[in-house]
Design a protein around this motif. Structure first.
Motif, mmCIF file in Angstrom:
data_model
loop_
_atom_site.group_PDB
_atom_site.id
_atom_site.type_symbol
_atom_site.label_atom_id
_atom_site.label_comp_id
_atom_site.label_asym_id
_atom_site.label_seq_id
_atom_site.Cartn_x
_atom_site.Cartn_y
_atom_site.Cartn_z
ATOM 1 N N VAL A 69 -0.766 -6.402 -3.406
ATOM 2 C CA VAL A 69 -0.735 -7.924 -3.841
ATOM 3 C C VAL A 69 -1.238 -7.718 -5.881
ATOM 4 O O VAL A 69 -2.118 -6.427 -6.100
ATOM 5 C CB VAL A 69 -1.538 -8.701 -3.396
ATOM 6 C CG1 VAL A 69 -2.205 -10.655 -4.330
ATOM 7 C CG2 VAL A 69 -1.882 -9.242 -2.293
ATOM 8 N N HIS A 70 -0.884 -8.186 -6.526
ATOM 9 C CA HIS A 70 -0.528 -7.774 -7.914
ATOM 10 C C HIS A 70 -1.955 -8.123 -8.653
ATOM 11 O O HIS A 70 -2.912 -7.878 -9.044
ATOM 12 C CB HIS A 70 0.453 -8.279 -8.579
ATOM 13 C CG HIS A 70 0.403 -7.499 -9.650
ATOM 14 N ND1 HIS A 70 -0.552 -8.671 -11.340
ATOM 15 C CD2 HIS A 70 1.082 -6.619 -10.681
ATOM 16 C CE1 HIS A 70 -0.449 -7.645 -12.582
ATOM 17 N NE2 HIS A 70 0.215 -7.339 -11.966
ATOM 18 N N CYS A 71 -2.503 -9.402 -8.049
ATOM 19 C CA CYS A 71 -3.941 -10.428 -8.116
ATOM 20 C C CYS A 71 -4.069 -10.844 -9.521
ATOM 21 O O CYS A 71 -5.168 -11.407 -9.777
ATOM 22 C CB CYS A 71 -4.817 -8.971 -7.915
ATOM 23 S SG CYS A 71 -5.013 -8.763 -6.120
ATOM 24 N N ASP A 72 -3.118 -10.262 -10.198
ATOM 25 C CA ASP A 72 -2.671 -10.682 -11.860
ATOM 26 C C ASP A 72 -1.840 -10.886 -13.123
ATOM 27 O O ASP A 72 -1.874 -10.754 -13.710
ATOM 28 C CB ASP A 72 -4.256 -8.929 -13.039
ATOM 29 C CG ASP A 72 -4.879 -10.182 -14.571
ATOM 30 O OD1 ASP A 72 -4.968 -11.468 -14.342
ATOM 31 O OD2 ASP A 72 -5.048 -9.886 -15.033
ATOM 32 N N LEU A 73 -0.931 -11.926 -12.255
ATOM 33 C CA LEU A 73 0.159 -12.312 -12.499
ATOM 34 C C LEU A 73 0.079 -12.561 -13.695
ATOM 35 O O LEU A 73 -0.602 -14.029 -13.921
ATOM 36 C CB LEU A 73 0.296 -12.546 -11.850
ATOM 37 C CG LEU A 73 2.649 -12.192 -11.924
ATOM 38 C CD1 LEU A 73 2.689 -11.656 -11.782
ATOM 39 C CD2 LEU A 73 3.265 -13.161 -10.404
ATOM 40 N N LYS A 74 0.694 -12.456 -15.061
ATOM 41 C CA LYS A 74 0.698 -13.123 -16.301
ATOM 42 C C LYS A 74 1.601 -13.452 -17.325
ATOM 43 O O LYS A 74 2.182 -11.399 -17.166
ATOM 44 C CB LYS A 74 -1.066 -13.389 -17.316
ATOM 45 C CG LYS A 74 -1.573 -12.020 -17.504
ATOM 46 C CD LYS A 74 -2.872 -12.435 -17.360
ATOM 47 C CE LYS A 74 -3.765 -10.763 -18.379
ATOM 48 N NZ LYS A 74 -4.728 -11.724 -18.311
ATOM 49 N N PRO A 75 2.059 -13.749 -18.324
ATOM 50 C CA PRO A 75 3.305 -13.059 -19.113
ATOM 51 C C PRO A 75 2.384 -12.367 -19.830
ATOM 52 O O PRO A 75 3.663 -11.160 -20.552
ATOM 53 C CB PRO A 75 3.076 -14.866 -20.581
ATOM 54 C CG PRO A 75 2.973 -15.533 -19.148
ATOM 55 C CD PRO A 75 1.240 -15.194 -18.408
ATOM 56 N N SER A 76 1.262 -12.124 -20.282
ATOM 57 C CA SER A 76 0.788 -10.317 -20.862
ATOM 58 C C SER A 76 0.949 -9.167 -19.869
ATOM 59 O O SER A 76 1.165 -8.119 -20.643
ATOM 60 C CB SER A 76 -0.469 -10.574 -21.771
ATOM 61 O OG SER A 76 -1.349 -10.433 -20.720
ATOM 62 N N ASN A 77 1.332 -9.486 -18.991
ATOM 63 C CA ASN A 77 1.653 -8.443 -17.713
ATOM 64 C C ASN A 77 3.443 -8.200 -17.787
ATOM 65 O O ASN A 77 3.268 -7.521 -16.629
ATOM 66 C CB ASN A 77 1.180 -8.667 -16.254
ATOM 67 C CG ASN A 77 -0.959 -7.888 -16.670
ATOM 68 O OD1 ASN A 77 -1.170 -7.545 -17.973
ATOM 69 N ND2 ASN A 77 -1.713 -8.395 -16.416
ATOM 70 N N ILE A 78 3.379 -8.889 -18.439
ATOM 71 C CA ILE A 78 5.425 -9.052 -18.632
ATOM 72 C C ILE A 78 5.735 -7.789 -19.212
ATOM 73 O O ILE A 78 5.755 -8.961 -20.361
ATOM 74 C CB ILE A 78 6.475 -9.969 -18.115
ATOM 75 C CG1 ILE A 78 5.131 -11.335 -16.652
ATOM 76 C CG2 ILE A 78 7.590 -9.692 -17.406
ATOM 77 C CD1 ILE A 78 5.280 -9.922 -15.232
#
Length: 441
Positions: free
Chosen positions: A274-283
């Motif tokens: 589980v990644h737990c912190d998915l958001k545009p800055s992490n893509i």
């Protein structure tokens, strides 16, 4: 522990529990332990003990589980060990004969085993060489001095990002290879754990849509990961910078890439991640605009069958699933929720923490009301849709399907959310339908 069990343990007259299993103890079990009147539990399994097992005191009550896997223990038949020899003379005659017979047999077995080991090692080396040559970013050793030189001593001109646990710098090695160096700030509580978690997660996973670790560099006061460099930056930059813009199909491709990475993390391994912190800055986007999921600093490895765990780790407000924020419950469904929010953000160009989303109004409610009213155009990023476009109705239908999927992913109830396998299939079908309809217009 190694060496013999001390006779003096028999003086610990109030001892009730003695577990010496899984060590390197040798010699005999002291007879003095028979005097321990209160001893209720005893375990010396997985050692190198030999000789007679005591039979007095509480030893009469212990079972074979207390003495498993030792070199040469003997005693009562109920303990499933050989009986002890009554006379040493007969044994002294048998031992030389056994040595004479068994020595050539053991030597032959050892030689054959060495041959197989050497053959296996050569095959392994060949396989590793092939794997390394086929990978554009093979694992390599990079010293701290090389990182200092590559990043110009981590100068601000090379700083490309900052996060909760550290900073990321662009660098170039002497061979011309561009890298990103994630330097961990060791002051905040949890930074060491973040580094260890990221190494543990990335060590065993390989996917084209996950960021690749090239190397690591660590000592007492410095920890860094050397990552594949993403020249096109983050999805956040492309959504909110005035000099950058993604068209409709590019945004759809990025979200398919992210869904592919999550589908692999959740369902592609025996141990779900589980990644737990998915958001545009992490893509992050590479030179071909292929998306890569990055920053596994607070990821969770879920053991077999354990799809839900509890944690005190904090994710980012706005993308955090309700059950995560209130009860610290982490599951693959939490990532699905974050993906749904990010899917909305990508096509509306509205962050979940925008000032307009206050009180009872939220990004999710805003999108849902537009879907219910049939006014979806009012929430879509104006850069994507112009009223005079010939394919306006096609885009409208497509984005309606995308945002409907986003609503299913971000349902408040974890059980009612779709999973990433189904979400990925849905997005791919939406793309196929979009391209087919565009071709007909």
């Amino acid at each position: 522990m190694q060496g013999p069990i001390p006779q003096s343990l028999g003086n610990s007259i109030n001892l009730e529990f003695l577990d010496l299993s899984s060590n390197n103890l040798s010699g005999v079990i002291p007879k003095s332990l028979e005097a321990l009147r209160y001893l209720q539990y005893f375990n010396v399994s997985f050692n190198r003990l030999q000789g007679e097992i005591p039979s007095g005191g509480h030893f009469a009550d212990f079972t074979t589980k207390s003495f498993l896997h030792n070199d040469a223990l003997c005693g009562a038949p109920r303990l499933q060990v050989p009986p002890c020899k009554a006379h040493g003379r007969s044994r002294s005659k048998i031992v030389p004969k056994l040595i004479y017979i068994l020595t050539p047999i053991v030597l032959a077995i050892v030689i054959v085993a060495l041959i197989f080991v050497l053959i296996g090692r050569n095959k392994k080396i060949k396989l590793q060489t092939q794997d390394d040559s086929s990978s554009p970013f093979p694992w390599r050793r990079i010293s701290c001095e090389e990182l200092l030189r590559a990043t110009k001593a981590f100068s601000e001109t090379n700083l490309i990002g900052m996060g909760s646990y550290g900073s990321v710098y662009k660098g170039m090695l002497l061979d011309g290879m561009s890298i990103a160096v994630k330097v961990f700030n060791l002051q905040p509580e949890g930074a060491f754990k973040s580094f260890d978690v990221e190494c543990e997660v990335m060590r065993n996973i390989r996917h084209r849509n996950l960021i690749k670790i090239i190397s690591s560099c660590t000592n007492l006061d410095f920890k860094a990961l050397v990552l594949e460099y993403m020249p096109n930056g983050s999805l956040e930059k492309w959504l909110y910078s005035h000099n950058y813009c993604l068209d409709f199909l590019q945004r759809l491709d990025v979200m398919i890439d992210v869904a592919s990475a999550l589908e692999y993390l959740h369902h592609g391994n025996t141990t779900p991640t589980v990644h737990c912190d998915l958001k545009p800055s992490n893509i992050l986007l590479d030179e071909d605009m292929v998306a890569h999921v990055a920053d596994f600093g607070i990821a969770k490895l879920l053991s077999d069958g354990d799809l839900i765990v509890q944690t005190m780790t904090l994710a980012t407000i706005g993308y955090m699933a309700p059950e995560y924020g209130t009860g610290g419950i982490v599951s693959t469904r939490g990532d699905v929720y974050s993906f749904g929010i990010m899917l909305m953000e990508t096509f509306t160009r509205k962050k979940p923490a925008e000032e307009m989303f206050a009180g009872e109004m939220s990004l999710k409610r805003w999108v849902n009301e537009a879907l219910m009213d049939g006014s979806i155009v009012g929430v879509v990023d104006c850069n994507l849709m112009g009223g005079e476009e010939k394919d306006f109705s096609v885009k409208e239908q497509c984005v309606s399907s995308i945002l409907s999927l986003a609503m299913e992913c971000s349902n408040d109830s974890p059980e009612k959310r779709t999973n990433m396998e189904d979400a990925l299939v849905r997005l791919k079908k939406i793309k196929v339908s979009f391209l087919a309809d565009i071709g007909r217009t």
